[in-house]
Design a protein around this motif. Structure first.
Motif, short mmCIF file in Angstrom:
data_model
loop_
_atom_site.label_atom_id
_atom_site.label_comp_id
_atom_site.label_asym_id
_atom_site.label_seq_id
_atom_site.Cartn_x
_atom_site.Cartn_y
_atom_site.Cartn_z
N TYR A 1 3.19 0.85 3.31
CA TYR A 1 3.19 -0.25 4.27
C TYR A 1 2.80 -1.56 3.61
O TYR A 1 2.25 -1.59 2.50
CB TYR A 1 2.25 0.05 5.44
CG TYR A 1 0.79 0.18 5.08
CD1 TYR A 1 -0.08 -0.91 5.17
CD2 TYR A 1 0.26 1.41 4.68
CE1 TYR A 1 -1.43 -0.79 4.86
CE2 TYR A 1 -1.08 1.54 4.37
CZ TYR A 1 -1.93 0.44 4.45
OH TYR A 1 -3.27 0.57 4.14
N GLU B 1 0.72 -5.33 4.33
CA GLU B 1 -0.38 -5.87 5.15
C GLU B 1 -0.58 -7.33 4.80
O GLU B 1 -0.60 -7.71 3.62
CB GLU B 1 -1.65 -5.08 4.88
CG GLU B 1 -2.82 -5.52 5.74
CD GLU B 1 -4.05 -4.64 5.55
OE1 GLU B 1 -5.09 -4.92 6.18
OE2 GLU B 1 -3.97 -3.67 4.77
N HIS C 1 0.84 -1.20 0.00
CA HIS C 1 0.00 0.00 0.00
C HIS C 1 0.88 1.25 0.00
O HIS C 1 1.91 1.32 0.69
CB HIS C 1 -0.89 0.04 1.24
CG HIS C 1 -1.86 -1.10 1.33
ND1 HIS C 1 -3.19 -0.97 1.00
CD2 HIS C 1 -1.68 -2.40 1.72
CE1 HIS C 1 -3.79 -2.13 1.18
NE2 HIS C 1 -2.89 -3.01 1.62
N GLN D 1 -0.28 -4.77 9.88
CA GLN D 1 0.41 -3.82 9.00
C GLN D 1 1.77 -3.45 9.58
O GLN D 1 1.96 -3.44 10.79
CB GLN D 1 -0.42 -2.53 8.86
CG GLN D 1 -1.79 -2.73 8.22
CD GLN D 1 -2.56 -1.43 8.14
OE1 GLN D 1 -2.11 -0.38 8.58
NE2 GLN D 1 -3.76 -1.48 7.56
#
Length: 587
Positions: free
Chosen positions: A414, A416, A357, A422
């Protein structure tokens, strides 16, 4: 006065503080070898003592031969022979031990520096030329390692040697002892000038050596391009310019050294004649024997040599300080960001896939030169996500952000897992990524060694399976020794497409949940490209694949395409997709 002025100038400039800090850093390694240092000191002191005993024995023997004394002739001869044998054994033992310890400490420092360089911020480290780093890593570390273990013992032994020799002369003749030191004030003043020039020379020489090495490395690494452009003569001329600079500087320093040496030699000769004259006077008057006259002359020369050795330790210290400062610059590069515990927490669920992300990421390499003002991105397990944009628009920068080589100035990137855990992207999240960069990344070594770089325990079968997935097994099995066939640096001897497929096989062998492909299929034909991507997807359907590309054949296989435009990274809508395929050509 010159010496006092020199030290005062250094003090005002704060350079002595810098030199002290450099040596504090060097001695941090020396402390680990304190036993060896003590051993060196003991051996050095013993060597001085036995040398002085041998000199006194020689004086006694001469007096015996010339008729001044008649007893203990065999004892004096035995002492002289014994001292000679001891000196031979001593020098051999010290040479052996010195080499071993020097190599140990050099290896230790190099390993320490190597690890710190590996953990240095990628962008900060990239500001140094690789040739400069290599020069600091080899030449400068070698200088530091040599002096870290020998400088202190040498200084202690040199000082002891000076005072012990002075004491022997003083015992026999006070005037002769002080005459032997007549050159000391001049030597001190001369040494201050020499130190200034030595430090300046050392700095300049190391910078020049790094520049020359950088030029040579670039020239040899890009020889095919140099030949292709027909500019070999241009590079030969440029190399000649570097040689000329090195020659001119070396000759300038050589001239300075010659002048200094002549001056110091004349001072030494003046002192030698002075002591010789006093000795002749004392011998003529019957105050001393022939043996004592010989002792005075030999020890007077030894005293001058001892004093020069002590004075010479300062230039050595300054030289090592320069090397230490250059190495410290590398070790002071900011470290990479580490979140080991948080990153390791993703391992349990990594087999089910990991998503990448980017939320409102802002990034710039230099102030006011934005690459991304707003980058939003998501790639989930089982997806193939494409990134397109103009050349130099930020595709490779995105890959660096995903790898944690660079970090957002603002916003968040990040990873996940499937459980919703996360962790910000950092150097430790690279364990979940396999990466195929632009360009040729083949190392010298066998095909198997290149594939096993990322999976050292991979069996031959696993290597072959990875090569098959990358459509590389077809040509590898035809090589003389199969997967054990040697490859040259940068894949010399195989085509760009073949090198690219081996690089892809390397990434496949890593079995990471995330695969980054940065123009990684640019040298492949369309059919091979499709087969490679289909094999990768089939091998691990949960793998997250991110592709930076211009190839329409790859874009057509993407679940989603992001476009870099106006310093933003956003998902392309239907209208944009039509323009994209219009721009790149419909497949």
């Amino acid at each position: 006065m010159d010496a006092i002025k020199f030290f005062w100038e250094k003090l005002k400039k704060g350079e002595w503080g810098e030199i002290a800090a450099d040596w504090k850093w060097i001695l941090s390694y020396s402390r680990r070898y304190i036993v060896a240092i003590i051993f060196y000191v003991i051996l050095g002191v013993l060597s001085t003592v036995f040398t002085l005993i041998s000199a006194v024995a020689s004086q006694k023997l001469i007096d015996i031969v010339t008729g001044y004394e008649h007893d203990k002739i065999w004892l004096m001869a035995l002492i002289m022979v014994g001292m000679a044998v001891f000196s031979l054994i001593f020098s051999s033992v010290v040479s052996r031990i010195s080499l071993r310890i020097s190599i140990d400490i050099q290896n230790e420092i190099q390993m320490d520096i190597f690890k710190k360089i590996e953990d240095a911020s990628w962008y900060e480290l990239s500001q140094y030329h690789s040739g400069d780093i290599l020069n600091r890593f080899s030449s400068d570390v070698n200088s530091i390692a040599t002096n870290a273990i020998t400088w202190i013992p040498s200084l202690i032994v040199a000082v002891f040697n000076f005072f012990a020799t002075f004491g022997v002369i003083y015992y026999y003749d006070v005037t002769m002892a002080w005459l032997s030191l007549a050159s000391a004030p001049v030597m001190v003043a001369a040494s201050s000038i020499l130190m200034r020039r030595m430090r300046a020379y050392s700095k300049r020489l190391r910078v020049l050596s790094s520049d020359v090495l950088s030029f040579e490395q670039e020239a040899f690494a890009n020889m095919s391009s140099i030949k292709a452009f027909g500019i070999t003569d241009v590079y030969a001329d440029a190399f000649g310019v570097w040689q000329k600079k090195y020659k001119e500087y070396s000759m300038d320093y050589n001239l300075f050294s010659i002048k200094t040496n002549i001056f110091l030699t004349l001072i030494a000769l003046a002192t030698q004649f002075l002591t010789y004259g006093w000795g002749v006077y004392r011998l003529w008057g019957g105050y001393i024997t022939y043996g004592q006259m010989t002792l005075f002359l030999s020890q007077s020369a030894r005293l001058s040599s001892a004093f020069n050795s002590v004075a010479g330790m300062l230039p050595t210290a300054l030289n090592s300080s320069v090397s230490a400062r250059r190495v410290i610059e590398l070790t002071d590069i900011p470290r990479e960001k580490h979140l080991k515990e948080e990153s390791d927490a993703l391992k349990d669920a990594a087999s089910d896939g990991i998503s990448i992300h980017m939320n409102d990421v802002f990034f710039e390499y230099e102030k006011d030169k934005h690459v991304y003002r707003e980058a939003n991105f998501v790639a989930n397990p089982g997806e193939v996500v494409g990134i397109i944009g103009s050349s130099g628009g930020g595709k490779t920068t995105f890959m660096r952000l995903a790898l944690g080589l660079i970090l957002p100035k603002d916003g968040r990137g990040y990873m996940e897992d499937g459980k919703g855990n996360q962790v910000d992207i950092n150097s430790d999240t690279r364990q979940f990524i396999a990466y195929v960069p632009q360009g040729n990344t083949i190392m010298s070594g066998s095909v198997a060694e290149n594939v096993r770089m990322v999976e050292r325990e991979a069996s031959d079968e696993a290597v072959i399976d990875a090569l098959k997935d990358a459509c590389a097994w077809e040509f590898v099995k035809e090589l003389p020794e199969g997967i054990e066939s040697s490859l040259f640096e940068h894949g010399g001897g195989i085509s760009e497409g073949q090198a690219q497929r081996i690089a892809i096989a390397r990434a496949v062998a890593r079995k990471a949940p995330v695969l980054l492909l940065d123009e990684a299929t640019s040298a492949l034909d369309v059919e091979t490209e499709r087969n490679v991507l289909n094999n990768i997807i089939r091998r691990d359907p949960k793998r997250t694949i991110i592709v930076a590309t211009h190839r329409p054949s790859v874009l057509s296989m993407c679940d989603r395409i992001y476009r870099i435009r106006e310093e933003k990274l956003v998902i392309a809508d239907d209208d944009e997709l039509k323009s994209i395929y219009g721009e790149y050509g419909q497949v």
